[in-house]
Design a protein around this motif. Structure first.
Motif, PDB file in Angstrom:
ATOM      1  N   TYR A  36      36.150 -81.889  14.358  1.00 45.17           N
ATOM      2  CA  TYR A  36      36.859 -83.063  14.887  1.00 45.17           C
ATOM      3  C   TYR A  36      36.684 -84.324  14.052  1.00 45.17           C
ATOM      4  O   TYR A  36      36.180 -85.325  14.534  1.00 45.17           O
ATOM      5  CB  TYR A  36      36.421 -83.330  16.338  1.00 45.17           C
ATOM      6  CG  TYR A  36      36.757 -82.166  17.242  1.00 45.17           C
ATOM      7  CD1 TYR A  36      37.992 -82.079  17.861  1.00 45.17           C
ATOM      8  CD2 TYR A  36      35.841 -81.133  17.428  1.00 45.17           C
ATOM      9  CE1 TYR A  36      38.310 -81.002  18.662  1.00 45.17           C
ATOM     10  CE2 TYR A  36      36.145 -80.048  18.226  1.00 45.17           C
ATOM     11  CZ  TYR A  36      37.379 -79.992  18.831  1.00 45.17           C
ATOM     12  OH  TYR A  36      37.700 -78.914  19.620  1.00 45.17           O
ATOM     13  N   PHE A  44      44.040 -81.109  16.866  1.00 45.37           N
ATOM     14  CA  PHE A  44      43.740 -80.648  18.227  1.00 45.37           C
ATOM     15  C   PHE A  44      44.746 -81.222  19.236  1.00 45.37           C
ATOM     16  O   PHE A  44      45.143 -80.535  20.180  1.00 45.37           O
ATOM     17  CB  PHE A  44      42.307 -80.982  18.646  1.00 45.37           C
ATOM     18  CG  PHE A  44      42.023 -80.491  20.029  1.00 45.37           C
ATOM     19  CD1 PHE A  44      42.018 -79.128  20.309  1.00 45.37           C
ATOM     20  CD2 PHE A  44      41.838 -81.385  21.069  1.00 45.37           C
ATOM     21  CE1 PHE A  44      41.818 -78.659  21.604  1.00 45.37           C
ATOM     22  CE2 PHE A  44      41.637 -80.925  22.368  1.00 45.37           C
ATOM     23  CZ  PHE A  44      41.619 -79.561  22.624  1.00 45.37           C
ATOM     24  N   TYR A  53      49.110 -72.459  24.183  1.00 47.00           N
ATOM     25  CA  TYR A  53      47.814 -73.015  24.593  1.00 47.00           C
ATOM     26  C   TYR A  53      48.010 -73.812  25.890  1.00 47.00           C
ATOM     27  O   TYR A  53      48.346 -74.996  25.878  1.00 47.00           O
ATOM     28  CB  TYR A  53      47.287 -73.908  23.464  1.00 47.00           C
ATOM     29  CG  TYR A  53      45.854 -74.374  23.648  1.00 47.00           C
ATOM     30  CD1 TYR A  53      44.787 -73.546  23.310  1.00 47.00           C
ATOM     31  CD2 TYR A  53      45.566 -75.637  24.161  1.00 47.00           C
ATOM     32  CE1 TYR A  53      43.477 -73.977  23.464  1.00 47.00           C
ATOM     33  CE2 TYR A  53      44.253 -76.072  24.316  1.00 47.00           C
ATOM     34  CZ  TYR A  53      43.215 -75.234  23.966  1.00 47.00           C
ATOM     35  OH  TYR A  53      41.916 -75.657  24.122  1.00 47.00           O
ATOM     36  N   LEU A  55      45.753 -74.516  28.229  1.00 48.59           N
ATOM     37  CA  LEU A  55      44.521 -75.080  28.780  1.00 48.59           C
ATOM     38  C   LEU A  55      44.642 -76.582  29.099  1.00 48.59           C
ATOM     39  O   LEU A  55      44.345 -77.025  30.218  1.00 48.59           O
ATOM     40  CB  LEU A  55      43.407 -74.812  27.760  1.00 48.59           C
ATOM     41  CG  LEU A  55      41.960 -75.088  28.097  1.00 48.59           C
ATOM     42  CD1 LEU A  55      41.046 -74.247  27.222  1.00 48.59           C
ATOM     43  CD2 LEU A  55      41.592 -76.534  27.974  1.00 48.59           C
ATOM     44  N   GLY A 161      38.531 -80.573  30.034  1.00 48.60           N
ATOM     45  CA  GLY A 161      39.131 -79.806  28.936  1.00 48.60           C
ATOM     46  C   GLY A 161      38.381 -78.550  28.543  1.00 48.60           C
ATOM     47  O   GLY A 161      38.644 -77.958  27.514  1.00 48.60           O
ATOM     48  N   SER A 162      37.400 -78.130  29.355  1.00 39.24           N
ATOM     49  CA  SER A 162      36.602 -76.930  29.081  1.00 39.24           C
ATOM     50  C   SER A 162      35.823 -77.005  27.769  1.00 39.24           C
ATOM     51  O   SER A 162      35.559 -75.979  27.136  1.00 39.24           O
ATOM     52  CB  SER A 162      37.464 -75.649  29.104  1.00 39.24           C
ATOM     53  OG  SER A 162      36.634 -74.538  29.338  1.00 39.24           O
ATOM     54  N   ASN A 166      32.673 -74.428  24.755  1.00 42.06           N
ATOM     55  CA  ASN A 166      32.369 -74.381  23.322  1.00 42.06           C
ATOM     56  C   ASN A 166      30.871 -74.324  23.035  1.00 42.06           C
ATOM     57  O   ASN A 166      30.461 -74.300  21.872  1.00 42.06           O
ATOM     58  CB  ASN A 166      33.014 -75.571  22.590  1.00 42.06           C
ATOM     59  CG  ASN A 166      34.529 -75.554  22.638  1.00 42.06           C
ATOM     60  OD1 ASN A 166      35.165 -76.530  22.980  1.00 42.06           O
ATOM     61  ND2 ASN A 166      35.140 -74.415  22.332  1.00 42.06           N
ATOM     62  N   TYR A 206      44.591 -68.881  20.600  1.00 40.63           N
ATOM     63  CA  TYR A 206      43.699 -69.287  19.509  1.00 40.63           C
ATOM     64  C   TYR A 206      44.193 -68.809  18.138  1.00 40.63           C
ATOM     65  O   TYR A 206      43.476 -68.933  17.137  1.00 40.63           O
ATOM     66  CB  TYR A 206      42.267 -68.812  19.794  1.00 40.63           C
ATOM     67  CG  TYR A 206      41.703 -69.597  20.964  1.00 40.63           C
ATOM     68  CD1 TYR A 206      41.108 -70.832  20.766  1.00 40.63           C
ATOM     69  CD2 TYR A 206      41.858 -69.136  22.271  1.00 40.63           C
ATOM     70  CE1 TYR A 206      40.653 -71.584  21.838  1.00 40.63           C
ATOM     71  CE2 TYR A 206      41.411 -69.883  23.358  1.00 40.63           C
ATOM     72  CZ  TYR A 206      40.812 -71.104  23.126  1.00 40.63           C
ATOM     73  OH  TYR A 206      40.372 -71.863  24.181  1.00 40.63           O
ATOM     74  N   PHE A 216      43.685 -76.218  11.902  1.00 39.61           N
ATOM     75  CA  PHE A 216      42.555 -76.900  12.554  1.00 39.61           C
ATOM     76  C   PHE A 216      41.231 -76.314  12.063  1.00 39.61           C
ATOM     77  O   PHE A 216      40.281 -77.041  11.731  1.00 39.61           O
ATOM     78  CB  PHE A 216      42.738 -76.712  14.061  1.00 39.61           C
ATOM     79  CG  PHE A 216      41.610 -77.163  14.943  1.00 39.61           C
ATOM     80  CD1 PHE A 216      41.306 -78.503  15.081  1.00 39.61           C
ATOM     81  CD2 PHE A 216      40.873 -76.227  15.681  1.00 39.61           C
ATOM     82  CE1 PHE A 216      40.281 -78.915  15.925  1.00 39.61           C
ATOM     83  CE2 PHE A 216      39.860 -76.632  16.525  1.00 39.61           C
ATOM     84  CZ  PHE A 216      39.554 -77.980  16.637  1.00 39.61           C
ATOM     85  N   MET A 252      36.152 -68.235  16.712  1.00 37.33           N
ATOM     86  CA  MET A 252      36.977 -68.563  15.546  1.00 37.33           C
ATOM     87  C   MET A 252      36.110 -68.377  14.309  1.00 37.33           C
ATOM     88  O   MET A 252      34.954 -68.821  14.276  1.00 37.33           O
ATOM     89  CB  MET A 252      37.452 -70.017  15.583  1.00 37.33           C
ATOM     90  CG  MET A 252      38.498 -70.298  16.623  1.00 37.33           C
ATOM     91  SD  MET A 252      39.604 -71.699  16.235  1.00 37.33           S
ATOM     92  CE  MET A 252      38.527 -72.941  15.588  1.00 37.33           C
ATOM     93  N   GLU A 282      33.526 -71.558  15.725  1.00 37.64           N
ATOM     94  CA  GLU A 282      33.626 -72.005  17.127  1.00 37.64           C
ATOM     95  C   GLU A 282      33.547 -70.822  18.085  1.00 37.64           C
ATOM     96  O   GLU A 282      34.023 -69.733  17.786  1.00 37.64           O
ATOM     97  CB  GLU A 282      34.951 -72.741  17.354  1.00 37.64           C
ATOM     98  CG  GLU A 282      35.018 -73.405  18.725  1.00 37.64           C
ATOM     99  CD  GLU A 282      36.345 -74.120  18.973  1.00 37.64           C
ATOM    100  OE1 GLU A 282      36.309 -75.318  19.254  1.00 37.64           O
ATOM    101  OE2 GLU A 282      37.398 -73.464  18.885  1.00 37.64           O
ATOM    102  N   THR A 284      34.441 -70.086  22.224  1.00 40.05           N
ATOM    103  CA  THR A 284      35.050 -70.698  23.406  1.00 40.05           C
ATOM    104  C   THR A 284      34.998 -69.695  24.553  1.00 40.05           C
ATOM    105  O   THR A 284      35.663 -68.679  24.535  1.00 40.05           O
ATOM    106  CB  THR A 284      36.442 -71.285  23.072  1.00 40.05           C
ATOM    107  OG1 THR A 284      37.038 -71.795  24.239  1.00 40.05           O
ATOM    108  CG2 THR A 284      37.371 -70.302  22.411  1.00 40.05           C
TER     109      THR A 284
HETATM  110  C1  AVI Z   1      37.994 -78.389  22.885  1.00 40.92           C
HETATM  111  N1  AVI Z   1      38.001 -76.983  23.252  1.00 40.92           N
HETATM  112  C2  AVI Z   1      37.951 -76.806  24.691  1.00 40.92           C
HETATM  113  C3  AVI Z   1      39.059 -76.188  22.643  1.00 40.92           C
HETATM  114  C4  AVI Z   1      38.956 -74.735  23.129  1.00 40.92           C
HETATM  115  O1  AVI Z   1      39.949 -74.232  23.632  1.00 40.92           O
HETATM  116  O2  AVI Z   1      37.889 -74.137  23.021  1.00 40.92           O
HETATM  117  C5  AVI Z   1      38.987 -76.230  21.128  1.00 40.92           C
HETATM  118  C6  AVI Z   1      39.987 -75.354  20.467  1.00 40.92           C
HETATM  119  N2  AVI Z   1      39.745 -74.546  19.476  1.00 40.92           N
HETATM  120  C7  AVI Z   1      40.828 -73.931  19.100  1.00 40.92           C
HETATM  121  N3  AVI Z   1      41.812 -74.307  19.898  1.00 40.92           N
HETATM  122  C8  AVI Z   1      41.306 -75.206  20.736  1.00 40.92           C
END
Ligand code: AVI
Length: 322
Positions: A36, A44, A53, A55, A161-162, A166, A206, A216, A252, A282, A284
């Motif tokens: 970030y 993002f 996506y 979420l 935002g969950s 992460n 993702y 990203f 990821m 990452e 998630t």
């Molecule tokens: C910030 N976070 C909740 C996102 C997630 O979905 O884990 C980060 C993200 N990574 C890839 N897409 C979004």
């Protein structure tokens, strides 16, 4: 409107973390918080409106639909702190509900100065909300907010935002316990959590068809080039999203397409990559509803209420510190 940012310097830490993560003998990894920077935060924002996506839209829908119900469950005077406020768009609903009751302090805590500035611009028009931004790591910022609150004020922490997903397991519980430690009994945590869903839906979220999530992820290598004078050839790495069935998490990775050596002068290291070797960037995690109740208890909270989105399995949880 009071608007004050408190700054800290994270540059040397980035070099140290890159060096530590890329010289590991086993799986190479980089902390996801470094995704970030300005470019990553902007990417993002684009991810959050992609069709695959859901979420962020689920999070926003729940907050829009239930903001007054959520705020009605909180006592009198409230100080609202938010960990990782991002653009601040989804927080508007809660702040408007709080502002309809009384003058309220809102303290966004962000490591990205750009996101902090964006959040302050987005929300400064709300009457009766005084914004005090903290350019800090989450817990450092929260401790400062807790130390400055007036006696008798209720502290509501928002972690939306969950982002909790992460954290590795059980680091999520450890982190939630740390939050609990900064609170007094009766204070609250509004926690957004993405829930389990079918695998194809998860993988598409993702690894989107436009390649925004790939950009990203790859931006992390571009950032190392920009800030640490490294010579990563981005064309020689590719984005990969995979599901870890044991931890029920999406991971990821950045996969090296060939044997190569990358120099990172400002981290004083050269890193060898074998073909197909990956850097884990990452995790998630996707929660079950039962797991959330257990997590609340393990962290020292009780679940006051939970709201679940009808279109995209996502839960907004209101927890009270015991
Ligand atoms: C910030 N976070 C909740 C996102 C997630 O979905 O884990 C980060 C993200 N990574 C890839 N897409 C979004």
């Amino acid at each position: 409107m009071l608007n004050q940012a408190v700054t800290a310097d994270p540059v040397c830490q980035f070099a140290a973390d890159v060096r530590a993560g890329l010289t590991k003998r086993s799986q190479k990894e980089l902390p996801s918080k470094y995704l970030y920077d300005d470019v990553g935060s902007a990417l993002f924002e684009v991810i959050s409106v992609l069709p695959e996506y859901g979420l962020t839209r689920a999070d926003e829908r729940l907050l829009r639909q239930h903001a007054y119900e959520i705020v009605d469950r909180l006592p009198g005077e409230v100080v609202a702190a938010e960990l990782g406020s991002g653009s601040g768009k989804k927080t508007r609903w809660i702040l408007e509900a709080l502002a309809s009751r009384q003058q309220t302090y809102y303290c966004p805590i962000e490591i990205s100065p750009t996101a902090l500035a964006m959040c302050e611009r987005e929300l400064r028009d709300i009457d009766c909300i005084s914004i005090v931004g903290f350019e800090r790591e989450y817990l450092d910022g929260l401790r400062e907010v807790a130390a400055r609150r007036q006696q008798g004020a209720h502290l509501m922490v928002m972690f939306l935002g969950s982002t909790i997903g992460n954290f590795d397991r059980p680091a999520d519980v450890k982190f939630l316990r740390e939050i609990r430690r900064t609170l007094l009994p009766g204070d609250s945590l509004l926690l957004g959590t993405d829930l389990e869903k079918p695998l194809p839906q998860l993988l598409a979220a993702y690894d989107d068809s436009l390649g925004v999530t790939a950009a990203f992820n790859l931006n992390l290598l571009a950032r190392i080039n920009r800030e640490l004078d490294a010579d990563f050839d981005l064309a020689q790495f590719e984005h990969e999203a995979r599901f870890n069935t044991q931890s029920r998490s999406i991971e990821m990775h950045l996969r090296s397409k060939m044997d190569q050596v990358v120099a990172i002068p400002r981290a004083e290291v050269s890193v060898k990559f074998a073909a197909d070797e990956t850097i884990w960037t990452e995790t998630t995690h996707k929660y079950s509803r039962h797991e959330l109740l257990q997590t609340a208890m393990a962290a020292g909270f009780r679940c006051e209420a939970q709201w679940i989105d009808a279109e995209w399995p996502f839960a907004e949880n209101l927890w009270i510190a015991e």
